[in-house]
Every structure is written in C-alpha cells, then in structure tokens.
Design an enzyme around this catalytic site. Structure first.
Site, PDB file in Angstrom:
ATOM      1  N   HIS A  75      39.101  30.781  51.731  1.00  0.00           N
ATOM      2  CA  HIS A  75      39.008  29.307  51.596  1.00  0.00           C
ATOM      3  C   HIS A  75      38.505  28.617  52.802  1.00  0.00           C
ATOM      4  CE1 HIS A  75      39.698  25.371  49.942  1.00  0.00           C
ATOM      5  NE2 HIS A  75      39.528  25.862  48.745  1.00  0.00           N
ATOM      6  N   ASP A  77      40.890  30.509  42.125  1.00  0.00           N
ATOM      7  CA  ASP A  77      39.760  30.949  41.030  1.00  0.00           C
ATOM      8  C   ASP A  77      40.540  32.363  40.637  1.00  0.00           C
ATOM      9  OD1 ASP A  77      37.934  28.843  40.748  1.00  0.00           O
ATOM     10  OD2 ASP A  77      37.009  29.425  42.488  1.00  0.00           O
TER      11      ASP A  77
HETATM   12  N1  ACO Z   1      35.400  38.461  50.805  1.00  0.00           N
HETATM   13  C1  ACO Z   1      34.982  39.122  51.927  1.00  0.00           C
HETATM   14  N2  ACO Z   1      34.841  38.568  53.003  1.00  0.00           N
HETATM   15  C2  ACO Z   1      35.361  37.418  53.056  1.00  0.00           C
HETATM   16  C3  ACO Z   1      35.784  36.590  52.018  1.00  0.00           C
HETATM   17  C4  ACO Z   1      35.478  37.247  50.539  1.00  0.00           C
HETATM   18  N3  ACO Z   1      35.989  36.461  49.788  1.00  0.00           N
HETATM   19  N4  ACO Z   1      35.821  35.312  52.410  1.00  0.00           N
HETATM   20  C5  ACO Z   1      35.707  35.297  53.996  1.00  0.00           C
HETATM   21  N5  ACO Z   1      35.272  36.622  54.205  1.00  0.00           N
HETATM   22  C6  ACO Z   1      35.228  36.764  55.554  1.00  0.00           C
HETATM   23  C7  ACO Z   1      33.685  36.326  55.985  1.00  0.00           C
HETATM   24  O1  ACO Z   1      32.817  37.351  55.623  1.00  0.00           O
HETATM   25  C8  ACO Z   1      33.943  36.222  57.269  1.00  0.00           C
HETATM   26  O2  ACO Z   1      33.896  37.300  57.961  1.00  0.00           O
HETATM   27  P1  ACO Z   1      33.107  37.620  59.391  1.00  0.00           P
HETATM   28  O3  ACO Z   1      33.760  36.672  60.389  1.00  0.00           O
HETATM   29  O4  ACO Z   1      33.623  38.979  59.781  1.00  0.00           O
HETATM   30  O5  ACO Z   1      31.761  37.032  59.157  1.00  0.00           O
HETATM   31  C9  ACO Z   1      35.467  35.509  57.509  1.00  0.00           C
HETATM   32  O6  ACO Z   1      36.169  36.147  56.348  1.00  0.00           O
HETATM   33  C10 ACO Z   1      35.394  34.217  57.441  1.00  0.00           C
HETATM   34  O7  ACO Z   1      34.829  33.541  56.597  1.00  0.00           O
HETATM   35  P2  ACO Z   1      33.833  32.433  56.532  1.00  0.00           P
HETATM   36  O8  ACO Z   1      32.642  32.861  55.603  1.00  0.00           O
HETATM   37  O9  ACO Z   1      33.653  31.751  57.659  1.00  0.00           O
HETATM   38  O10 ACO Z   1      34.705  31.346  55.409  1.00  0.00           O
HETATM   39  P3  ACO Z   1      33.945  29.977  55.118  1.00  0.00           P
HETATM   40  O11 ACO Z   1      34.922  28.995  55.202  1.00  0.00           O
HETATM   41  O12 ACO Z   1      32.510  29.854  55.340  1.00  0.00           O
HETATM   42  O13 ACO Z   1      33.969  30.365  53.300  1.00  0.00           O
HETATM   43  C11 ACO Z   1      34.275  30.630  51.163  1.00  0.00           C
HETATM   44  C12 ACO Z   1      34.697  30.057  52.290  1.00  0.00           C
HETATM   45  C13 ACO Z   1      32.977  30.240  50.905  1.00  0.00           C
HETATM   46  C14 ACO Z   1      35.174  30.135  50.113  1.00  0.00           C
HETATM   47  C15 ACO Z   1      34.423  32.196  51.411  1.00  0.00           C
HETATM   48  O14 ACO Z   1      35.586  32.503  51.601  1.00  0.00           O
HETATM   49  C16 ACO Z   1      33.818  32.783  50.075  1.00  0.00           C
HETATM   50  O15 ACO Z   1      32.755  33.070  49.780  1.00  0.00           O
HETATM   51  N6  ACO Z   1      34.789  33.368  49.200  1.00  0.00           N
HETATM   52  C17 ACO Z   1      34.269  33.898  47.758  1.00  0.00           C
HETATM   53  C18 ACO Z   1      33.923  32.735  46.892  1.00  0.00           C
HETATM   54  C19 ACO Z   1      34.843  32.074  46.273  1.00  0.00           C
HETATM   55  O16 ACO Z   1      36.136  32.632  46.008  1.00  0.00           O
HETATM   56  N7  ACO Z   1      34.927  30.825  46.280  1.00  0.00           N
HETATM   57  C20 ACO Z   1      35.799  29.903  45.712  1.00  0.00           C
HETATM   58  C21 ACO Z   1      36.170  28.900  46.660  1.00  0.00           C
HETATM   59  S1  ACO Z   1      37.550  27.954  46.070  1.00  0.00           S
HETATM   60  C22 ACO Z   1      37.027  26.729  44.704  1.00  0.00           C
HETATM   61  O17 ACO Z   1      35.975  26.524  45.118  1.00  0.00           O
HETATM   62  C23 ACO Z   1      38.236  26.463  43.862  1.00  0.00           C
END
Ligand code: ACO
Length: 369
Positions: free
Chosen positions: A260, A311
C-alpha cells in the site's frame, strides 16, 4: 519553484481534507476523526455514509430522515434498466458501472447545478441508485430478471435482495456491511484524486464519479480485489499455496492484495475485514480458503516483509457470499461513492484548479523541413 519530479506524486501534499486521515497516533484510518474499527463495531453503513457526507454522525432523527431518503430514491428509471439490459454481455462490469453513472447524469434534474444543496441531493441519489444498477447488471449478465429494491430493508440487506432474491443470515450481512464501511473512503487515493481533479475545473458531480470509477478499475487500485480472488482460485488448495507464492516472488511478479502506498506497516483495515472474512468462511463451512490466505500472507511477510491490503480479505469474502468475481470492484464503487461525493463537495467548497507542471523531456525546438 522546485523542478524536482515526484513521480506518482509520492509524498506530495496537494491540499487539506477534513474527510479522512490515517492517524499515526492510533495507526488507523479515521473518517472525520473516528477510527474505522470503532465505526465497524458500533455503526452500520448508513450511519457511516451520513458521517462522510455531512461531517458528523447522525442523531436518531437525522438517521431516520437519511434512511428514508436513501430508501425512497432506490428505484432506477425504465430507460436505465433498458440500457443495462442492452450492455454487451462480455463488457466488464466496471465499464458498465461507469456508463451507468454517466447515464444517471443525463437523467438527473440537478446535473448542471453545483450548489451544495444540489450536490448533497445528487450524492444521495447516487448512493441510493448505484446499488440498484449494479445488482441489476449482475442479474442481467446471468440471464435473470431484475429485482426491484425492497424499501423495508437496510442498504446491505437490500443489495443481497436485489442480487440474489434473498437476504442471507445476519452474520453474512454484517460482514458485507463492514466491507462497505471499510471501502467507503481513503483520502487522496487515485480514484478520489481523479474525482477531485475533474471537480476542480467546475465540471459536474456525475462526471467526477465516472472518472473515479475509471481510476478504481485498475488492478493497482480497486481492481485488486478481483485479482486476489482469481489468485486464490488459481492456488486451489492450501498445500500448493507456499510454492505458488515463492514462484511469483522468484519471477518478480506483483502479488495482488499486498502493499500500500500509505501504509508501510500494514493496512489498518485488514484485521477487521479478516475477522469478518474468517467468520463468513466459518458460516459457509469453507476451511480451505482461509488456510490458503494465511499461507500466502505468512509467506509474503517472511520473504518480502510486505503485508496485505484490504482487497486481500475482501475479495474472498465476496466470493464466499456468492458474488461473481468481476462484480467485486463494482461493489467497491457502491461503497466508495460516499467518499467520492464527500470529496467532490469538499473540493468545491474551497476550489482551486488542479493543474500541476511537467518537466519537458522531448525534442529541442526544431523546424519543419
Ligand atoms: N507484490 C510484490 N512486490 C511488491 C508489492 C506486491 N504486491 N507491493 C510492493 N512491492 C514491492 C515493489 O516491487 C517495490 O520493490 P522494489 O523497491 O524492489 O522495486 C517495493 O515493494 C515498494 O513498493 P512500491 O511499488 O514503491 O509501492 P507503491 O507505493 O508505489 O505501490 C501499490 C503501492 C501500487 C499498492 C503496490 O503495493 C502494488 O502494486 N500492490 C498490488 C496491487 C494492490 O493490491 N493494489 C490494491 C491497493 S489497496 C486498494 O486500492 C484498496
């Protein structure tokens, strides 16, 4: 003026809001100052919708009037019913929901009036009618007749009634109602920000909600609850769960329902929704689904130190309740409409056109030969 780029607007504070906040001192999402856990324990969705739209919890008379207005506005027009009947059967329900709200804007007598009174009326009509339209779409896609709303039922009971023709046991209705409360609002998330950007040009409320729906559809945002259910079904059984997630991690795949932007140490809505997801699984005597969820969660924590978001428990809870997977995000819309409308009204109350800058990275000036 700084020309530092904040991609994804990470860490950027673009405005104030009084609607909601993740309060560090209690590490929880709060609506108008109330922790969501307390709202789930002590209130129903109608009370929370009132809180978001009006700023305070309702007293008994205010709640009665609010419920009456919501119930008496639930019917949708025959024209809209026909439009829903004519949607292509393979269209994604988030796309049809988006078109439905656009259609509602064509019919609403207040569409062009952005006064606070008119926008409150439109918020109420949207809240009352969106669930009727989503349930109608749900049934039409299955070749079933539309079921009209039952004005004697609560918001959540009525959604089950219109979707399935019956209301399940109170435990299941409570789990659904809790999901409605938890999904209702989350400050400047992508869809809410989209709605506020649209509103900031003094466009209309229906248009701003349509934009919010388009943004919510994406798998990085609301679409993740559908992706979680697909993932759980793909895993199939608890004995395959750990290997499944380890493979995804090895392949550097994004795992839906985890991570998140705002919470780095876990989404504060998850423990409450997980409790109700497990209760729902117990009610339907499904032991496998929670087992799979627990293994995925523990493995993600051990390997990546990433915790689930809302979710992750909401998706399987909706599946247990009998909703088709591609309707999970429209169900999110049924709830989030309250947050969007609260933000649209707040944006208008102190509006400034949202118009950020960009750093040009294209070709230098050149001439046509
Ligand atoms: N699976 C695997 N790796 C992940 C995940 C994940 N779900 N979420 C974050 N990471 C990793 C990223 O790859 C990143 O790794 P890196 O630094 O080696 O590149 C690190 O964790 C930091 O994550 P960011 O991408 O910087 O986090 P950001 O704030 O940009 O993204 C997001 C947040 C979009 C929600 C992300 O966690 C994601 O894509 N999750 C999956 C989709 C999801 O579940 N969305 C629902 C959100 S909640 C809602 O809308 C109710």
């Amino acid at each position: 003026m700084s020309d530092e780029i904040k991609k994804g607007l990470v860490g950027v504070v673009s405005d104030e809001t009084k609607v909601s906040e993740v309060m560090p001192e209690i590490n929880s999402l709060t609506y108008r100052g109330y922790a969501v856990q307390e709202l789930c324990a002590k209130c129903n969705f109608e009370q929370v919708a009132y809180l978001l739209l009006h700023g305070e919890l309702p007293n008994p008379d205010e709640l009665k009037a609010f419920e009456e207005y919501e119930r008496t506005n639930r019917n949708i027009s025959d024209t809209l019913k026909n439009t829903i009947k004519n949607y292509p059967n393979n269209a994604h329900p988030m796309d049809t929901t988006r078109t439905t709200v656009s259609h509602m804007g064509l019919e609403d007598p207040d569409t062009e009036d952005n006064s606070p009174e008119s926008n409150m009326r439109k918020s109420m009509r949207l809240l009352a009618q969106i669930s009727t339209a989503v349930a109608a779409n749900f049934r039409i896609r299955k070749g079933q007749e539309i079921i009209n709303p039952d004005l004697s039922l609560s918001f959540s009971e009525n959604f089950f009634h219109m979707s399935f023709g019956k209301v399940p046991s109170p435990e299941v209705v409570k789990a659904f109602d809790v999901s409605m409360i938890l999904y209702a609002e989350h400050s400047f998330n992508a869809s809410t920000f989209t709605s506020r950007v649209i509103t900031s040009s003094l466009s209309d409320m229906h248009g701003a909600v349509v934009g919010g729906i388009a943004s919510l559809k994406g798998p990085l945002h609301g679409g993740a609850n559908e992706a979680v259910a697909h993932m759980l079904n793909e895993v199939g059984s608890a004995d395959k769960a750990e290997e499944f997630i380890l493979n995804k991690i090895k392949n550097k795949e994004l795992i839906m329902g985890f991570g998140h932007r705002v919470y780095r140490d876990g989404d504060s809505r998850v423990p409450t929704m997980t409790e109700y997801y497990y209760k729902t699984a117990e009610f339907y005597q499904n032991k496998e689904l929670p087992k799979i969820s627990k293994i995925l969660e523990n493995t993600m924590l051990r390997e990546k130190k990433i915790k689930p978001n809302l979710d992750f428990p909401a998706g399987p809870a909706y599946q247990l309740m009998g909703f088709d997977i591609d309707f999970f995000t429209p169900i999110f819309v049924v709830s989030r409409i309250t947050g969007w409308c609260a933000h649209i009204m707040e944006q208008l109350s102190s509006n400034k056109l949202i118009r950020p800058l960009s750093k040009y990275a294209g070709s230098p000036h050149r001439k046509i030969n």
